[in-house]
Design a protein around this motif. Structure first.
Motif, PDB file in Angstrom:
ATOM      1  N   PHE A  41       4.618  13.339  -4.408  1.00  0.00           N
ATOM      2  CA  PHE A  41       4.429  12.065  -5.093  1.00  0.00           C
ATOM      3  C   PHE A  41       4.280  10.924  -4.089  1.00  0.00           C
ATOM      4  O   PHE A  41       3.439  10.050  -4.248  1.00  0.00           O
ATOM      5  N   ARG A  42       5.087  10.936  -3.016  1.00  0.00           N
ATOM      6  CA  ARG A  42       4.992   9.906  -1.976  1.00  0.00           C
ATOM      7  C   ARG A  42       3.645   9.956  -1.263  1.00  0.00           C
ATOM      8  O   ARG A  42       3.074   8.922  -0.952  1.00  0.00           O
ATOM      9  N   ILE A  43       3.155  11.148  -1.006  1.00  0.00           N
ATOM     10  CA  ILE A  43       1.865  11.301  -0.338  1.00  0.00           C
ATOM     11  C   ILE A  43       0.746  10.731  -1.208  1.00  0.00           C
ATOM     12  O   ILE A  43      -0.128  10.019  -0.726  1.00  0.00           O
ATOM     13  N   VAL A  44       0.804  11.022  -2.498  1.00  0.00           N
ATOM     14  CA  VAL A  44      -0.200  10.502  -3.427  1.00  0.00           C
ATOM     15  C   VAL A  44      -0.156   8.968  -3.457  1.00  0.00           C
ATOM     16  O   VAL A  44      -1.197   8.308  -3.421  1.00  0.00           O
ATOM     17  N   ILE A  45       1.025   8.397  -3.492  1.00  0.00           N
ATOM     18  CA  ILE A  45       1.172   6.939  -3.508  1.00  0.00           C
ATOM     19  C   ILE A  45       0.597   6.341  -2.223  1.00  0.00           C
ATOM     20  O   ILE A  45      -0.144   5.357  -2.262  1.00  0.00           O
ATOM     21  N   GLN A  46       0.903   6.941  -1.085  1.00  0.00           N
ATOM     22  CA  GLN A  46       0.377   6.441   0.188  1.00  0.00           C
ATOM     23  C   GLN A  46      -1.147   6.548   0.242  1.00  0.00           C
ATOM     24  O   GLN A  46      -1.821   5.648   0.734  1.00  0.00           O
ATOM     25  N   MET A  47      -1.677   7.644  -0.270  1.00  0.00           N
ATOM     26  CA  MET A  47      -3.130   7.808  -0.289  1.00  0.00           C
ATOM     27  C   MET A  47      -3.780   6.736  -1.162  1.00  0.00           C
ATOM     28  O   MET A  47      -4.809   6.163  -0.800  1.00  0.00           O
ATOM     29  N   ASN A  48      -3.184   6.460  -2.321  1.00  0.00           N
ATOM     30  CA  ASN A  48      -3.738   5.438  -3.206  1.00  0.00           C
ATOM     31  C   ASN A  48      -3.663   4.054  -2.569  1.00  0.00           C
ATOM     32  O   ASN A  48      -4.576   3.246  -2.727  1.00  0.00           O
ATOM     33  N   ARG A  49      -2.586   3.770  -1.841  1.00  0.00           N
ATOM     34  CA  ARG A  49      -2.478   2.486  -1.135  1.00  0.00           C
ATOM     35  C   ARG A  49      -3.570   2.372  -0.078  1.00  0.00           C
ATOM     36  O   ARG A  49      -4.197   1.323   0.069  1.00  0.00           O
ATOM     37  N   PHE A  50      -3.787   3.451   0.661  1.00  0.00           N
ATOM     38  CA  PHE A  50      -4.837   3.454   1.682  1.00  0.00           C
ATOM     39  C   PHE A  50      -6.199   3.203   1.045  1.00  0.00           C
ATOM     40  O   PHE A  50      -6.983   2.394   1.518  1.00  0.00           O
ATOM     41  N   ARG A  51      -6.470   3.892  -0.063  1.00  0.00           N
ATOM     42  CA  ARG A  51      -7.749   3.743  -0.755  1.00  0.00           C
ATOM     43  C   ARG A  51      -7.914   2.317  -1.270  1.00  0.00           C
ATOM     44  O   ARG A  51      -8.980   1.716  -1.148  1.00  0.00           O
TER      45      ARG A  51
END
Length: 182
Positions: free
Chosen positions: A3-13
């Motif tokens: 879940f943290r990885i997905v959140i970080q990826m969305n922030r990057f995007r």
């Protein structure tokens, strides 16, 4: 952890979009295609899609981007060749209830969208504008018709944060190039 990885990826995007939007003048004129750009289907051919399930065919990031552009004071417009304008307007209202589009040019034309752009700029001089479309031939035609004014964005997978990745690279190259000159 996932879940943290997905959140970080969305922030990057999302940062791809934010970095780009912070570099353009306010207000700017934005024009968006509908089919396969604002939603992931074509109104005329995908008739099984109904107003009640339209939200399943447009990622939430599109709503965020339009909201952010509107809050910054940019002009939001629609330029679509759809032959179903009333259905398109209903879908837009359902998907983006808080978005006010300055102008909606939704009507079929044989090949290109010069007529749509000219109608959006009726009564004023055509200035720089940002056009988002999934059809490359339309975008190339706009670059020819409006040299130095049409800033095109190809959206083969629809309007996504990644749409702005190439534009960021071009802006960075200009900045780096200008820094080398100084």
């Amino acid at each position: 952890i996932y879940f943290r990885i997905v959140i970080q990826m969305n922030r990057f995007r999302a940062n791809l979009f934010r970095r780009w939007i912070n570099q353009i003048p306010v207000p700017s004129v934005f024009i968006f295609d509908l089919d396969l750009t604002m939603w992931d289907f074509t109104v005329e051919t995908d008739t099984h899609i109904q107003e009640r399930n339209i939200i399943d065919y447009s990622p939430k990031e599109r709503h965020y981007m339009l909201t952010h552009l509107q809050e910054l004071g940019h002009e939001l417009n629609i330029g679509s060749r759809s032959s179903e304008p009333e259905i398109c307007k209903k879908y837009l209202k359902n998907l983006f209830p808080n978005i006010v589009f300055n102008n909606m040019q939704i009507y079929p034309t044989p090949e290109f969208k010069r007529k749509h752009v000219d109608a959006i700029f009726t009564g004023r001089k055509v200035t720089d504008f940002y056009f988002f479309d999934d059809e490359l031939h339309i975008l190339k035609d706009l670059e020819i018709a409006y040299p130095e004014k049409a800033h095109i964005f190809h959206t083969p997978k629809g309007l996504l944060y990644e749409t702005f990745q190439q534009k960021n690279k071009k802006i960075e190259q200009k900045i780096i190039g200008n820094d080398n000159i100084m």
